[in-house]
Design a protein around this motif. Structure first.
Motif, short mmCIF file in Angstrom:
data_model
loop_
_atom_site.label_atom_id
_atom_site.label_comp_id
_atom_site.label_asym_id
_atom_site.label_seq_id
_atom_site.Cartn_x
_atom_site.Cartn_y
_atom_site.Cartn_z
N ALA A 70 0.85 -1.20 0.00
CA ALA A 70 0.00 0.00 0.00
C ALA A 70 0.88 1.25 0.00
O ALA A 70 1.90 1.29 0.68
N PRO A 71 0.49 2.27 -0.77
CA PRO A 71 1.31 3.48 -0.85
C PRO A 71 1.33 4.26 0.46
O PRO A 71 0.36 4.25 1.22
N LYS A 72 2.47 4.91 0.72
CA LYS A 72 2.64 5.79 1.87
C LYS A 72 3.40 7.01 1.39
O LYS A 72 4.27 6.89 0.52
N GLY A 73 3.10 8.16 1.96
CA GLY A 73 3.83 9.36 1.56
C GLY A 73 3.16 10.61 2.08
O GLY A 73 2.29 10.56 2.96
N THR A 74 3.56 11.72 1.50
CA THR A 74 3.05 13.03 1.90
C THR A 74 2.83 13.88 0.66
O THR A 74 3.57 13.76 -0.32
N PHE A 75 1.79 14.71 0.69
CA PHE A 75 1.60 15.71 -0.36
C PHE A 75 1.10 16.99 0.30
O PHE A 75 0.63 16.99 1.43
N SER A 76 1.20 18.09 -0.41
CA SER A 76 0.77 19.38 0.12
C SER A 76 -0.69 19.63 -0.25
O SER A 76 -1.07 19.53 -1.41
N CYS A 77 -1.48 19.95 0.76
CA CYS A 77 -2.89 20.29 0.54
C CYS A 77 -2.96 21.79 0.31
O CYS A 77 -2.85 22.58 1.25
N THR A 78 -3.11 22.19 -0.94
CA THR A 78 -3.15 23.61 -1.31
C THR A 78 -4.55 24.08 -1.69
O THR A 78 -4.78 25.27 -1.82
N HIS A 79 -5.45 23.12 -1.88
CA HIS A 79 -6.81 23.47 -2.28
C HIS A 79 -7.78 22.36 -1.90
O HIS A 79 -7.38 21.24 -1.59
N VAL A 80 -9.06 22.70 -1.95
CA VAL A 80 -10.15 21.76 -1.72
C VAL A 80 -11.00 21.78 -2.98
O VAL A 80 -11.26 22.84 -3.55
N SER A 81 -11.42 20.60 -3.43
CA SER A 81 -12.18 20.49 -4.67
C SER A 81 -13.67 20.35 -4.42
O SER A 81 -14.09 19.63 -3.52
N TYR A 82 -14.46 21.04 -5.25
CA TYR A 82 -15.90 20.88 -5.25
C TYR A 82 -16.21 19.85 -6.32
O TYR A 82 -15.93 20.05 -7.51
N ALA A 83 -16.76 18.69 -5.92
CA ALA A 83 -17.05 17.60 -6.85
C ALA A 83 -18.56 17.33 -6.86
O ALA A 83 -19.20 17.31 -5.81
N VAL A 84 -19.09 17.12 -8.07
CA VAL A 84 -20.53 16.93 -8.27
C VAL A 84 -20.73 15.70 -9.15
O VAL A 84 -19.99 15.50 -10.12
N PRO A 85 -21.76 14.88 -8.84
CA PRO A 85 -22.01 13.70 -9.67
C PRO A 85 -22.77 14.03 -10.96
O PRO A 85 -23.58 14.96 -10.98
N ASP A 86 -22.51 13.23 -11.99
CA ASP A 86 -23.28 13.35 -13.22
C ASP A 86 -24.44 12.35 -13.16
O ASP A 86 -24.68 11.73 -12.11
#
Length: 190
Positions: A158-174
């Motif tokens: 399983a992957p492990k690591g770190t990334f930078s959270c610079t934004h939050v996404s607005y996601a909508v279903p089709d």
């Protein structure tokens, strides 16, 4: 309105209907995005097409998002500094079946979630059913037995690591209940 929404949701399950107006998520960048998407394709193929790998943040929006709502949300987000997110190791919530990656820092993610949910667009929202626990799902809607097998199968890979959270996404279903990003709330770069 900020985006278009599905008009007829009569064929959706009741829990799906709650997501009609979308939700705020954190989509990881690559490589974790493609790594977790590949695992979702292998272990949860029936749900993998619904949404890319993500960290669920807010409760579903109870109403269409307007430009005024967006401005309020952006003013909230821009007061929050970008921060690193760690993903992995594997985690589950037994006795509830499913396999995911642990996510940290829980306190910063919970504060971000709580701040966003103070926005007017969340008034009349269905209350959260479970306490907030940030995670990145690999497989859900599986059995307890499958959970145990997948946990063993993925223990060393399983992957492990770190990334930078610079934004939050607005996601909508089709209409097929497949979520896509419709907007990004930028966090402050401090």
């Amino acid at each position: 309105m900020l985006t278009n929404y599905v008009e007829n949701i009569d064929d959706w399950k009741s829990w799906q209907q709650e997501y009609r107006y979308g939700v705020f998520l954190i989509f990881p960048p690559d490589p974790p995005l493609s790594q977790v998407n590949a695992l979702r394709q292998k272990y949860a193929w029936s749900q993998s097409s619904e949404c890319d790998a993500h960290i669920s943040l807010t409760i579903p929006l109870p109403q269409p998002l307007t430009h005024d709502h967006w401005q309020e949300l952006q003013s909230i987000a821009c007061r929050i500094a970008a921060f690193p997110i760690s993903y992995g190791p594997l985690k589950n919530y037994l006795p509830h079946p499913g396999v995911c990656l642990a996510i940290e820092p829980q306190d910063k993610l919970d504060a971000l979630r709580a701040d966003l949910e103070t926005a007017l667009c969340f008034s009349r929202a269905i209350p959260r059913r479970f306490p907030f626990s940030a995670h990145m799902t690999i497989a859900e809607m599986i059995t307890v037995e499958q959970t145990k097998v997948f946990m063993l199968d993925l223990a060393d890979t399983a992957p492990k690591g770190t990334f930078s959270c610079t934004h939050v996404s607005y996601a909508v279903p089709d209409a097929n209940f497949s979520f896509t990003e419709r907007g990004r709330l930028q966090l402050a770069n401090r």
